[in-house]
Design an enzyme around this catalytic site. Structure first.
Site, PDB file in Angstrom:
ATOM      1  N   HIS A 172       0.825  -1.213   0.000  1.00 40.55           N
ATOM      2  CA  HIS A 172       0.000   0.000   0.000  1.00 40.55           C
ATOM      3  C   HIS A 172       0.862   1.267   0.000  1.00 40.55           C
ATOM      4  O   HIS A 172       0.310   2.361   0.115  1.00 40.55           O
ATOM      5  CB  HIS A 172      -0.871   0.064   1.271  1.00 40.55           C
ATOM      6  CG  HIS A 172      -1.856  -1.036   1.391  1.00 40.55           C
ATOM      7  ND1 HIS A 172      -2.732  -1.145   2.458  1.00 40.55           N
ATOM      8  CD2 HIS A 172      -2.144  -2.085   0.584  1.00 40.55           C
ATOM      9  CE1 HIS A 172      -3.493  -2.211   2.303  1.00 40.55           C
ATOM     10  NE2 HIS A 172      -3.152  -2.808   1.180  1.00 40.55           N
ATOM     11  N   GLN A 195      -0.591  -4.538  -8.593  1.00 40.53           N
ATOM     12  CA  GLN A 195      -1.937  -4.976  -8.979  1.00 40.53           C
ATOM     13  C   GLN A 195      -2.789  -3.728  -9.258  1.00 40.53           C
ATOM     14  O   GLN A 195      -2.460  -2.624  -8.833  1.00 40.53           O
ATOM     15  CB  GLN A 195      -2.472  -5.852  -7.822  1.00 40.53           C
ATOM     16  CG  GLN A 195      -3.889  -6.342  -7.955  1.00 40.53           C
ATOM     17  CD  GLN A 195      -4.849  -5.438  -7.231  1.00 40.53           C
ATOM     18  OE1 GLN A 195      -4.456  -4.618  -6.405  1.00 40.53           O
ATOM     19  NE2 GLN A 195      -6.124  -5.577  -7.557  1.00 40.53           N
ATOM     20  N   LYS A 198      -3.519  -0.701  -6.946  1.00 39.04           N
ATOM     21  CA  LYS A 198      -2.413  -0.119  -6.176  1.00 39.04           C
ATOM     22  C   LYS A 198      -1.983   1.251  -6.709  1.00 39.04           C
ATOM     23  O   LYS A 198      -2.260   1.600  -7.849  1.00 39.04           O
ATOM     24  CB  LYS A 198      -1.222  -1.080  -6.156  1.00 39.04           C
ATOM     25  CG  LYS A 198      -1.550  -2.423  -5.513  1.00 39.04           C
ATOM     26  CD  LYS A 198      -2.032  -2.267  -4.082  1.00 39.04           C
ATOM     27  CE  LYS A 198      -2.213  -3.592  -3.349  1.00 39.04           C
ATOM     28  NZ  LYS A 198      -3.253  -4.472  -3.889  1.00 39.04           N
ATOM     29  N   ARG A 227      17.832 -20.038 -12.048  1.00 41.54           N
ATOM     30  CA  ARG A 227      19.084 -19.728 -12.765  1.00 41.54           C
ATOM     31  C   ARG A 227      19.915 -18.757 -11.939  1.00 41.54           C
ATOM     32  O   ARG A 227      19.378 -18.053 -11.075  1.00 41.54           O
ATOM     33  CB  ARG A 227      18.786 -19.076 -14.116  1.00 41.54           C
ATOM     34  CG  ARG A 227      18.081 -20.005 -15.082  1.00 41.54           C
ATOM     35  CD  ARG A 227      17.983 -19.383 -16.478  1.00 41.54           C
ATOM     36  NE  ARG A 227      17.287 -20.291 -17.365  1.00 41.54           N
ATOM     37  CZ  ARG A 227      16.107 -20.044 -17.933  1.00 41.54           C
ATOM     38  NH1 ARG A 227      15.484 -18.899 -17.748  1.00 41.54           N
ATOM     39  NH2 ARG A 227      15.540 -20.947 -18.707  1.00 41.54           N
ATOM     40  N   ARG A 244       8.612 -14.112 -13.768  1.00 40.15           N
ATOM     41  CA  ARG A 244       9.093 -12.876 -14.404  1.00 40.15           C
ATOM     42  C   ARG A 244       7.926 -12.033 -14.923  1.00 40.15           C
ATOM     43  O   ARG A 244       6.910 -12.571 -15.354  1.00 40.15           O
ATOM     44  CB  ARG A 244      10.028 -13.218 -15.565  1.00 40.15           C
ATOM     45  CG  ARG A 244      11.238 -14.061 -15.166  1.00 40.15           C
ATOM     46  CD  ARG A 244      12.111 -14.369 -16.368  1.00 40.15           C
ATOM     47  NE  ARG A 244      11.396 -15.038 -17.425  1.00 40.15           N
ATOM     48  CZ  ARG A 244      11.481 -16.342 -17.698  1.00 40.15           C
ATOM     49  NH1 ARG A 244      12.261 -17.118 -16.974  1.00 40.15           N
ATOM     50  NH2 ARG A 244      10.798 -16.882 -18.683  1.00 40.15           N
TER      51      ARG A 244
END
Ligand SMILES: Cc1ncc(COP(=O)(O)O)c(C=O)c1O
Length: 406
Positions: A172, A195, A198, A227, A244
């Site tokens: 927030h 999201q 937000k 990786r 990602r």
């Protein structure tokens, strides 16, 4: 004034205005079109626009590293894993927050331990946190709820005294600051969500900020199928996954980041003005300021409602009336997280949560009062309005108060 004057009963709204969110213009459209044309949509090597955004966000927060991932929940879980938690370790969290703060703790095979919030800020109460610490505690996870900084001095002192890590849930709190330091830069790691609701958004997305090279490297690996930098494509060192974000999200986020500071100041100033307008309305108490939060991001503007001054009108009905008057608002969480079926019924699936864990007797009275009686939220996009809008918000509350006594 009659009861039928209330908008919920068909009367005129106090304000009839759309507060747009997200805020964008042709630049966002163009940058997305450019990304389409470039053909570089994905992010297999964590480079390109994604790496550029991460560098900018780290710079903005004042941390050495920022590592993006698919959402704020995953950011929290990866930060926990990178902090070295072991199965059965306890993580202290507030019960007045979104489910993700608790569920990701269980997803990391750790035990969420609920400590109550402070009545004047709805943020983790350091006294309750200290009482919740056991020999199994490894992490304190304060949520800067609504965009107001937690008492980071007190929490950092506890972390130091008991040898714990701090992961800030800053979902927030983009742009907000504590004693001049950006939130997300104070604990061992900070986690943000992008999201759609937000204050900084690309529809979905998340990021971990940290000054710790080892935490950064582990989060970087875990979000990229285990990786490591300099390793081979099919060489996997840890149990990571593909978390990602895309180049589209990063391109959008860079433009949105350019708007964030000014938006945060607007919300902060509107919040202070609304405090001054509401302070004399009986039965309406804004959460208090002045706990070190030098910039409040007002992801939510929270009022504490007291039905005694509204002829016994339950909070849920007050919140519905306020929304009908045209104030983008909501009654908030219906109950503290530990009351959710997942915790009461121990629906932990195959996560390694110890048998001893039992939430049936947990009680955090301040969080319960916030959910059942007091907390009413005005949403962040409404806090981007002007002073006249804030005056209308106050007017709507007074209108309801008068009407319920008729
Ligand atoms: C306090 C808090 N933490 C974590 C999250 C999780 O973020 P995301 O929805 O991006 O997974 C949210 C989302 O609403 C939130 O409000």
């Amino acid at each position: 004034m009659k009861k039928s004057d209330l908008a919920i009963n068909g009367g005129p709204k106090t304000l009839d205005k759309v507060f747009p969110w997200p805020v964008f213009d042709e630049r966002e459209v163009e940058v997305l079109a450019d990304t389409v044309r470039s053909g570089a949509w994905g992010n297999p090597n964590c480079d390109g626009e994604v790496a550029r955004f991460e560098e900018q966000y780290a710079g903005y927060c004042g941390t050495r590293y920022a590592i993006s991932c698919v959402n704020g929940s995953v950011a929290l879980r990866l930060a926990l894993m990178a902090c070295g938690v072991r199965p059965g370790d306890e993580v202290i969290i507030p019960p007045y927050t979104f489910i993700a703060t608790a569920s990701i703790v269980a997803e990391a095979n750790c035990v969420p331990v609920f400590a109550d919030i402070a009545p004047d800020t709805y943020n983790l109460d350091p006294v309750a946190v200290e009482k919740a610490i056991t020999s199994r505690t490894r992490v304190i996870m304060p949520v800067h709820f609504a965009g107001q900084a937690c008492d980071m001095d007190a929490l950092s002192a506890l972390a130091h005294q008991y040898g714990l890590k701090i992961i800030e849930d800053a979902a927030h709190a983009h742009g907000a600051a504590y004693k001049g330091k950006k939130l997300g830069s104070i604990g061992d790691a900070g986690c943000f969500s992008f999201q759609s609701s937000k204050n900084l958004t690309s529809g979905e997305g998340g990021i971990v900020t940290t000054g710790d090279e080892r935490i950064a490297a582990m989060v970087d690996s875990l979000r990229n199928v285990g990786r490591v930098r300099g390793g081979q494509w099919y060489e996997h060192h840890y149990l990571g996954c593909n978390y990602r974000i895309t180049q589209f999200q990063a391109a959008l986020l860079m433009l949105q980041l350019g708007r964030l500071e000014a938006q945060t100041h607007t919300r902060n100033e509107n919040g202070l003005y609304l405090n001054s307008l509401l302070k004399d309305i009986p039965g309406i108490r804004p959460l208090t300021r002045g706990h070190g939060e030098t910039l409040h991001s007002y992801h939510l503007y929270i009022i504490r409602y007291d039905k005694q001054y509204f002829n016994g009108l339950p909070k849920r009905e007050f919140a519905a009336m306020l929304a009908a008057e045209g104030v983008p608002s909501f009654m908030g969480y219906p109950e503290p997280l530990y009351k959710q079926p997942v915790f009461q019924k121990k629906n932990f699936l195959n996560y390694a949560i110890p048998e001893r864990v039992d939430y049936s007797g947990v009680c955090c009275p301040v969080a319960e009062r916030a959910c059942y009686e007091e907390g009413v939220w005005i949403l962040q996009h409404a806090m981007l309005g002007d002073r006249e809008d804030m005056e209308k918000f106050a007017e709507a509350i007074v209108k309801i108060q008068k009407a319920v006594y008729l």
